[in-house]
Design an enzyme around this catalytic site. Sequence first.
Site, mmCIF file in Angstrom:
data_model
loop_
_atom_site.group_PDB
_atom_site.id
_atom_site.type_symbol
_atom_site.label_atom_id
_atom_site.label_comp_id
_atom_site.label_asym_id
_atom_site.label_seq_id
_atom_site.Cartn_x
_atom_site.Cartn_y
_atom_site.Cartn_z
ATOM 1 N N THR A 140 -13.578 1.915 10.474
ATOM 2 C CA THR A 140 -13.554 1.226 11.774
ATOM 3 C C THR A 140 -14.278 1.992 12.874
ATOM 4 O OG1 THR A 140 -12.039 0.654 13.591
ATOM 5 C CG2 THR A 140 -11.240 2.259 12.036
ATOM 6 N N MET A 189 0.820 -1.222 0.000
ATOM 7 C CA MET A 189 0.000 0.000 0.000
ATOM 8 C C MET A 189 0.851 1.268 0.000
ATOM 9 S SD MET A 189 -2.960 -1.162 -0.302
ATOM 10 C CE MET A 189 -3.886 0.351 -0.175
ATOM 11 N N ALA A 191 -4.051 -2.973 5.959
ATOM 12 C CA ALA A 191 -3.780 -1.928 6.951
ATOM 13 C C ALA A 191 -2.779 -2.442 7.966
ATOM 14 C CB ALA A 191 -5.061 -1.534 7.682
ATOM 15 N N GLU A 193 -13.123 2.410 15.640
ATOM 16 C CA GLU A 193 -12.115 3.202 16.360
ATOM 17 C C GLU A 193 -12.216 4.688 16.009
ATOM 18 O OE1 GLU A 193 -9.414 2.413 18.665
ATOM 19 O OE2 GLU A 193 -10.835 0.808 19.002
ATOM 20 N N LYS A 223 -7.145 6.218 9.873
ATOM 21 C CA LYS A 223 -8.384 5.690 9.293
ATOM 22 C C LYS A 223 -9.422 6.802 9.104
ATOM 23 C CE LYS A 223 -7.966 1.081 8.821
ATOM 24 N NZ LYS A 223 -8.386 0.289 7.666
ATOM 25 N N TYR A 269 -3.637 4.964 14.706
ATOM 26 C CA TYR A 269 -4.407 4.094 13.807
ATOM 27 C C TYR A 269 -5.729 4.747 13.439
ATOM 28 C CZ TYR A 269 -7.596 0.261 12.532
ATOM 29 O OH TYR A 269 -8.540 -0.521 11.901
ATOM 30 N N ARG A 323 -8.341 -14.893 13.412
ATOM 31 C CA ARG A 323 -7.891 -13.630 13.979
ATOM 32 C C ARG A 323 -6.410 -13.716 14.359
ATOM 33 N NH1 ARG A 323 -8.639 -8.205 14.111
ATOM 34 N NH2 ARG A 323 -9.910 -7.504 15.867
HETATM 35 P P1 NAP Z 1 -5.328 -8.109 9.606
HETATM 36 O O1 NAP Z 1 -5.663 -9.542 9.894
HETATM 37 O O2 NAP Z 1 -4.313 -7.412 10.428
HETATM 38 O O3 NAP Z 1 -4.893 -8.046 8.065
HETATM 39 C C1 NAP Z 1 -4.300 -6.902 7.526
HETATM 40 C C2 NAP Z 1 -3.857 -7.202 6.121
HETATM 41 O O4 NAP Z 1 -3.204 -6.032 5.592
HETATM 42 C C3 NAP Z 1 -2.836 -8.351 6.002
HETATM 43 O O5 NAP Z 1 -3.081 -9.044 4.811
HETATM 44 C C4 NAP Z 1 -1.521 -7.614 5.902
HETATM 45 O O6 NAP Z 1 -0.502 -8.331 5.262
HETATM 46 C C5 NAP Z 1 -1.955 -6.430 5.048
HETATM 47 N N1 NAP Z 1 -1.021 -5.307 5.092
HETATM 48 C C6 NAP Z 1 -0.502 -4.683 6.171
HETATM 49 N N2 NAP Z 1 0.311 -3.688 5.799
HETATM 50 C C7 NAP Z 1 0.333 -3.697 4.443
HETATM 51 C C8 NAP Z 1 1.011 -2.941 3.465
HETATM 52 N N3 NAP Z 1 1.872 -1.960 3.789
HETATM 53 N N4 NAP Z 1 0.783 -3.201 2.152
HETATM 54 C C9 NAP Z 1 -0.053 -4.220 1.803
HETATM 55 N N5 NAP Z 1 -0.703 -4.997 2.682
HETATM 56 C C10 NAP Z 1 -0.513 -4.723 3.987
HETATM 57 O O7 NAP Z 1 -6.656 -7.214 9.652
HETATM 58 P P2 NAP Z 1 -8.194 -7.658 9.568
HETATM 59 O O8 NAP Z 1 -8.693 -7.907 10.943
HETATM 60 O O9 NAP Z 1 -8.361 -8.687 8.513
HETATM 61 O O10 NAP Z 1 -8.861 -6.284 9.122
HETATM 62 C C11 NAP Z 1 -9.050 -5.963 7.731
HETATM 63 C C12 NAP Z 1 -9.248 -4.466 7.594
HETATM 64 O O11 NAP Z 1 -10.388 -4.068 8.336
HETATM 65 C C13 NAP Z 1 -8.097 -3.609 8.116
HETATM 66 O O12 NAP Z 1 -8.011 -2.476 7.284
HETATM 67 C C14 NAP Z 1 -8.536 -3.202 9.500
HETATM 68 O O13 NAP Z 1 -7.917 -1.981 9.867
HETATM 69 C C15 NAP Z 1 -10.029 -3.063 9.292
HETATM 70 N N6 NAP Z 1 -10.885 -3.317 10.444
HETATM 71 C C16 NAP Z 1 -10.791 -4.492 11.121
HETATM 72 C C17 NAP Z 1 -11.661 -4.747 12.170
HETATM 73 C C18 NAP Z 1 -11.624 -6.045 12.922
HETATM 74 O O14 NAP Z 1 -12.201 -6.106 14.023
HETATM 75 N N7 NAP Z 1 -11.021 -7.090 12.389
HETATM 76 C C19 NAP Z 1 -12.649 -3.796 12.517
HETATM 77 C C20 NAP Z 1 -12.712 -2.613 11.794
HETATM 78 C C21 NAP Z 1 -11.843 -2.401 10.738
HETATM 79 P P3 NAP Z 1 0.387 -9.431 6.061
HETATM 80 O O15 NAP Z 1 -0.481 -10.671 6.121
HETATM 81 O O16 NAP Z 1 1.587 -9.578 5.201
HETATM 82 O O17 NAP Z 1 0.658 -8.857 7.423
HETATM 83 O O1 F7E Z 2 -8.135 -4.742 21.838
HETATM 84 C C1 F7E Z 2 -7.878 -4.495 25.479
HETATM 85 C C2 F7E Z 2 -7.389 -3.328 24.656
HETATM 86 O O2 F7E Z 2 -6.302 -5.201 20.217
HETATM 87 C C3 F7E Z 2 -9.437 -4.776 22.355
HETATM 88 C C4 F7E Z 2 -8.641 -4.008 15.432
HETATM 89 O O3 F7E Z 2 -9.162 -5.012 14.603
HETATM 90 O O4 F7E Z 2 -10.806 -3.587 16.394
HETATM 91 C C5 F7E Z 2 -9.470 -3.957 16.706
HETATM 92 O O5 F7E Z 2 -8.877 -3.007 17.581
HETATM 93 C C6 F7E Z 2 -9.433 -4.254 23.771
HETATM 94 C C7 F7E Z 2 -8.680 -2.936 23.942
HETATM 95 O O6 F7E Z 2 -8.648 -4.678 19.391
HETATM 96 C C8 F7E Z 2 -5.076 -6.743 25.977
HETATM 97 O O7 F7E Z 2 -6.844 -2.311 25.490
HETATM 98 C C9 F7E Z 2 -6.622 -5.839 27.195
HETATM 99 O O8 F7E Z 2 -9.434 -2.093 24.771
HETATM 100 O O9 F7E Z 2 -8.221 -6.839 20.409
HETATM 101 P P1 F7E Z 2 -7.755 -5.449 20.446
HETATM 102 P P2 F7E Z 2 -8.973 -3.122 19.165
HETATM 103 O O10 F7E Z 2 -7.928 -2.253 19.724
HETATM 104 O O11 F7E Z 2 -10.380 -2.916 19.634
HETATM 105 C C10 F7E Z 2 -10.942 -2.305 15.764
HETATM 106 C C11 F7E Z 2 -12.396 -2.089 15.454
HETATM 107 C C12 F7E Z 2 -10.037 -2.137 14.593
HETATM 108 O O12 F7E Z 2 -10.355 -1.408 13.662
HETATM 109 C C13 F7E Z 2 -8.658 -2.669 14.718
HETATM 110 O O13 F7E Z 2 -8.066 -2.853 13.434
HETATM 111 O O14 F7E Z 2 -8.751 -5.195 24.592
HETATM 112 N N1 F7E Z 2 -6.823 -5.418 25.910
HETATM 113 N N2 F7E Z 2 -5.555 -6.647 27.265
HETATM 114 C C14 F7E Z 2 -5.883 -5.961 25.133
HETATM 115 N N3 F7E Z 2 -5.677 -5.880 23.810
HETATM 116 C C15 F7E Z 2 -4.640 -6.577 23.292
HETATM 117 N N4 F7E Z 2 -4.419 -6.538 21.946
HETATM 118 N N5 F7E Z 2 -3.816 -7.346 24.080
HETATM 119 C C16 F7E Z 2 -3.990 -7.457 25.435
HETATM 120 O O15 F7E Z 2 -3.243 -8.143 26.110
#
Ligand code: NAP
Ligand code: F7E
Length: 349
Positions: free
Chosen positions: A131, A65, A88, A133, A159, A155, A190
């Site tokens: 997101t 990206m 991302a 967030e 976004k 982040y 995940r």
């Molecule tokens: P993820 O598992 O962390 O996957 C992120 C993907 O982006 C991976 O394929 C990663 O490649 C790729 N990537 C990272 N940096 C890149 C770069 N510089 N150029 C090209 N590719 C790159 O995330 P996800 O949970 O599937 O989420 C998908 C999208 O939804 C993300 O944009 C995230 O921010 C957004 N989102 C996620 C959630 C959620 O709860 N899961 C909620 C809201 C929004 P590698 O495999 O090589 O690392």
């Molecule tokens: O944290 C708390 C932490 O890292 C959730 C991404 O997919 O969803 C995700 O972001 C909560 C937070 O996800 C630990 O402080 C406690 O309050 O699983 P998380 P996130 O930050 O909500 C949003 C929608 C996205 O867009 C993002 O890409 O859990 N927490 N203890 C912890 N979190 C982590 N990671 N590790 C801990 O040990």
Amino acid sequence: MKKTAFITGCTGQDGALLSAYLLGKGYYVHGLKRRSSSPNTERVDHLYQATQVKDRRFFLHYGDMTDATNLLRLLNEVRPDEIYNLAAQSHVHVSFETPEYTANVDAMGPLRLLEALRILKLDAKLYQASTSELYGNSGPCPQSETTPFAPCSPYATAKLYAYWITLNYRQAYGLHASNGILFNHESPLRAQTFVTRKITQEVAKIYHGTSDCLYLGNLNAKRDWGHAQDAIEGMWRIVQQAQPGDYVLATGQSHTVRSFVELAFSHIDIPIIWEGEGLHELGRHAHTGKVHIRIDPRYFRPNEVHHLCGDASKARRELGWSPRIRFEELVAEMMKADIEKGLRGACAP
Ligand code: NAP
Ligand code: F7E
């Protein structure tokens, strides 16, 4: 005629599930993968193998990206009908350590895609992975499309740019570009550094006797955790709309990290009782007294989002979308998958 989709981030949780979903619908799927010194295509290798022999519909391309000319060339070659920008640096905590890189990928990356669409005059529909967030700690729950944004991390701030530039290009150039404002969604795919998977993986290790304690940060944060499979269907529905738009996808129910932990442990018949406060809080086996959860300050963030819970009424109304998989089913599926991986020896640290 079969449609063609271009998916950035196809090696991540959502990208892998979306690739499978679109292949199942008969699409040609082109995914962007990053060059890496260690394997990063494990989530999609089975799709690649399954479609190589007589039904070649899944293609992986190297790219990034941060590389505008690469994206431009690929979009010109593939000329997709639909683009799903899922790539991302998606970890909120990590974004405090790598703010500039996060902005480059998560903010400038979507701009590079939009510019490529405009320059190439591509008539493709674009989905931008926005997101929950974005809302930060802006105000009342549940959050909807009209709730103000107040991002709390590099982040979320990156976004926020991506959200607005997607909307700007829609308005200025008439692109079919939509934002899905997705709340947390999880699955056995995940990544292990997000809290849900970290918990289910560690609890599975405790079950198998290869670990005895789980170290966490803020136990009181509340999230609206849905299943990634439901999220994928919502993304696809957004892109199928005649008009582009912005949609919240969420379950409307939130739970604390603490209750996620308790539920995960209940799957291995360990009831948890909590003792102490703050950094000294710990979780014990209610019967044996063994400590299974401790707090590690490394997992606290410089700025925390306390409570996210989404109102997906617009998606229900306009997309006919609603989440099918309940929170309890999600945790059960993740626990089962991690316990089975442990049995196969794939749960090693
Ligand atoms: P993820 O598992 O962390 O996957 C992120 C993907 O982006 C991976 O394929 C990663 O490649 C790729 N990537 C990272 N940096 C890149 C770069 N510089 N150029 C090209 N590719 C790159 O995330 P996800 O949970 O599937 O989420 C998908 C999208 O939804 C993300 O944009 C995230 O921010 C957004 N989102 C996620 C959630 C959620 O709860 N899961 C909620 C809201 C929004 P590698 O495999 O090589 O690392
Ligand atoms: O944290 C708390 C932490 O890292 C959730 C991404 O997919 O969803 C995700 O972001 C909560 C937070 O996800 C630990 O402080 C406690 O309050 O699983 P998380 P996130 O930050 O909500 C949003 C929608 C996205 O867009 C993002 O890409 O859990 N927490 N203890 C912890 N979190 C982590 N990671 N590790 C801990 O040990």
